[in-house]
Design a protein around this motif. Structure first.
Motif, PDB file in Angstrom:
ATOM      1  N   TYR A 187      11.384  -1.666 -13.873  1.00 17.75           N
ATOM      2  CA  TYR A 187      11.133  -0.254 -13.537  1.00 17.75           C
ATOM      3  C   TYR A 187       9.864  -0.065 -12.713  1.00 17.75           C
ATOM      4  N   ARG A 188       9.372  -1.122 -12.124  1.00 20.11           N
ATOM      5  CA  ARG A 188       8.107  -1.077 -11.391  1.00 20.11           C
ATOM      6  C   ARG A 188       8.058   0.056 -10.348  1.00 20.11           C
ATOM      7  N   GLU A 189       9.156   0.289  -9.686  1.00 16.96           N
ATOM      8  CA  GLU A 189       9.161   1.251  -8.581  1.00 16.96           C
ATOM      9  C   GLU A 189       8.960   2.688  -9.047  1.00 16.96           C
ATOM     10  N   TYR A 190       9.084   2.941 -10.341  1.00 16.56           N
ATOM     11  CA  TYR A 190       8.892   4.295 -10.868  1.00 16.56           C
ATOM     12  C   TYR A 190       7.480   4.522 -11.399  1.00 16.56           C
ATOM     13  N   TYR A 219      16.874   0.406  -6.584  1.00 15.35           N
ATOM     14  CA  TYR A 219      17.639   0.109  -5.365  1.00 15.35           C
ATOM     15  C   TYR A 219      19.118   0.461  -5.502  1.00 15.35           C
ATOM     16  N   GLY A 220      19.501   0.873  -6.704  1.00 14.56           N
ATOM     17  CA  GLY A 220      20.845   1.434  -6.879  1.00 14.56           C
ATOM     18  C   GLY A 220      22.002   0.450  -6.792  1.00 14.56           C
ATOM     19  N   LEU A 221      21.776  -0.823  -7.126  1.00 14.20           N
ATOM     20  CA  LEU A 221      22.854  -1.815  -7.017  1.00 14.20           C
ATOM     21  C   LEU A 221      23.282  -2.387  -8.374  1.00 14.20           C
ATOM     22  N   GLN A 295       6.588   5.635 -17.819  1.00 18.81           N
ATOM     23  CA  GLN A 295       6.342   5.198 -16.443  1.00 18.81           C
ATOM     24  C   GLN A 295       7.631   4.665 -15.818  1.00 18.81           C
ATOM     25  N   ALA A 296       8.753   4.969 -16.446  1.00 18.41           N
ATOM     26  CA  ALA A 296      10.030   4.445 -15.951  1.00 18.41           C
ATOM     27  C   ALA A 296      10.948   5.607 -15.556  1.00 18.41           C
ATOM     28  N   ASN A 297      12.237   5.342 -15.397  1.00 19.91           N
ATOM     29  CA  ASN A 297      13.168   6.423 -15.033  1.00 19.91           C
ATOM     30  C   ASN A 297      13.936   6.915 -16.251  1.00 19.91           C
ATOM     31  N   PHE A 298      13.254   6.916 -17.393  1.00 17.10           N
ATOM     32  CA  PHE A 298      13.870   7.415 -18.624  1.00 17.10           C
ATOM     33  C   PHE A 298      12.758   7.889 -19.548  1.00 17.10           C
TER      34      PHE A 298
END
Ligand SMILES: *Cc1c(COP(=O)(O)O)cnc(C)c1O
Length: 354
Positions: A187-190, A219-221, A295-298
């Motif tokens: 989740y680094r990118e968030y 990156y959505g993959l 710090q993540a997307n949740f």
């Protein structure tokens, strides 16, 4: 009659539980990116599909070199895998003999117990602290002569909490040099807090640190399965040795390269997700929920015994979240519209502050 008997110890092993999908409901249970692939990525996948009669490049050459350049490391120090879950498994296989210990916090990523057990290594779980964060001092105290590998999930799945630079440096300084510390940075990118360090820096500076990244989240993959490891060269070599040949498929390799071409656009989406995360958390706090800083997307709702009940409540409103019985509920931050639907159902959960 004789019959085929799989390993008896596997009976005790829980299967990996994926986030549920329910037709007609919105899915906030697997930390996926909400949108489909960018047009440029979809086009690259479609073009690559025309050649699926050919085996993929089993050395993943182009993507490995591209990632190495991005990370500022020689390609020998980068290993690409069929999702970072696969790389977790390869790391345990590459480093541990039967009975060697793999140390990680708990609760943390559900794949760690499974890959450890399957490799006949021994799990050592160290409870998160009262703030749902890695207890790095307790983890240091749990190191034994059999410890080979330590996973530090930063930010942590499922609590979203992150360890900061100063405490992580202190931890890394204290871990014996023959033990590998793997920073799982799915989740680094968030991450928006500047005090949460980029693990790649430690991979540059230290001989016993590796970092895992994935194309599944920012990156959505998620559906194509590709992740990567930056590690000391001997570790990356060993991880490549236990790679299942051809397991990073051709579409995944091509799509990952196309995502790197579109990185700015994808990272801009992460910034919107991070700001939605703060909005969702603020509203939940106002409703009386406890929600650790994420710090993540949740976000994580430590609802304890009421976790399953909460998930059933949101499901009745067609919102699927991820409940961990007796512990808490993890909710993926999605688009503003989907987040609003979640907040609406959270608002009507009875006695939430009980
Ligand atoms: C989602 C996630 C991953 C990514 O797994 P992939 O196999 O790359 O899809 C890795 N680590 C953690 C902690 C995760 O939550």
């Amino acid at each position: 009659m004789m019959s085929v008997k799989p390993r008896a110890d596997l009976d005790a092993l829980p299967s990996y539980v994926a986030g549920r999908s329910v037709p007609g409901a919105i899915k906030l249970s697997s930390n996926e990116a909400p949108g489909g692939p960018l047009p440029s990525v979809a086009k690259a996948i479609a073009e690559a599909a025309a050649e699926v009669n050919r085996y993929p490049d089993t050395a993943v050459t182009a993507l490995t070199h591209r990632l190495a350049a991005k990370l500022g490391l020689p390609p020998e120090r980068v290993a690409v895998g069929c999702g970072s879950v696969s790389l977790c498994q390869q790391l345990v296989q590459a480093l541990c003999a039967a009975g060697d210990e793999v140390l990680f916090a708990w609760r943390s990523f559900e794949a760690y117990p499974v890959v450890t057990h399957v490799a006949l290594a021994t799990q050592v779980r160290v409870p998160l602290d009262a703030a749902y964060t890695h207890d790095l001092d307790a983890m240091l105290a749990a190191i034994t002569p059999r410890t080979k590998l330590i996973f530090v999930c930063n930010p942590n799945n499922p609590t979203g909490t992150a360890v900061r630079r100063e405490e992580l440096v202190r931890f890394l300084d204290a871990v014996p040099p023959e033990i590998l510390v793997v920073l799982d940075e799915a989740y680094r990118e968030y991450v928006t807090d500047p005090d949460i360090p980029d693990g790649v820096r430690f991979v540059h500076e230290r001989e016993n640190v590796a970092t895992l990244r994935t194309f599944s989240k920012a990156y959505g993959l998620a559906g194509l399965r590709v992740g990567y490891l930056a590690a000391p060269e001997a570790v990356a070599d060993a991880v490549r040795k236990v790679y299942v040949p051809f397991s990073v498929n051709a579409l995944a390799q091509t799509a990952a390269l196309a995502c790197l071409d579109a990185e700015d656009e994808l990272l801009a989406r992460c910034a919107s997700t991070a700001s939605e995360r703060e909005r969702v958390r603020t509203e939940l706090l106002e409703m009386g929920y406890r929600v650790p800083e994420s710090q993540a997307n949740f976000v994580w709702l430590p609802l304890g015994d009421r976790s399953l009940e909460f998930a059933e409540h949101t499901l009745a409103d067609k919102v699927v979240v991820r409940a961990f019985a007796g512990d808490g509920v993890r909710v993926t931050v999605s688009t503003p519209e989907e987040n609003d639907l979640f907040l609406r159902t959270a608002r009507t959960f009875p006695h939430r502050d009980a």
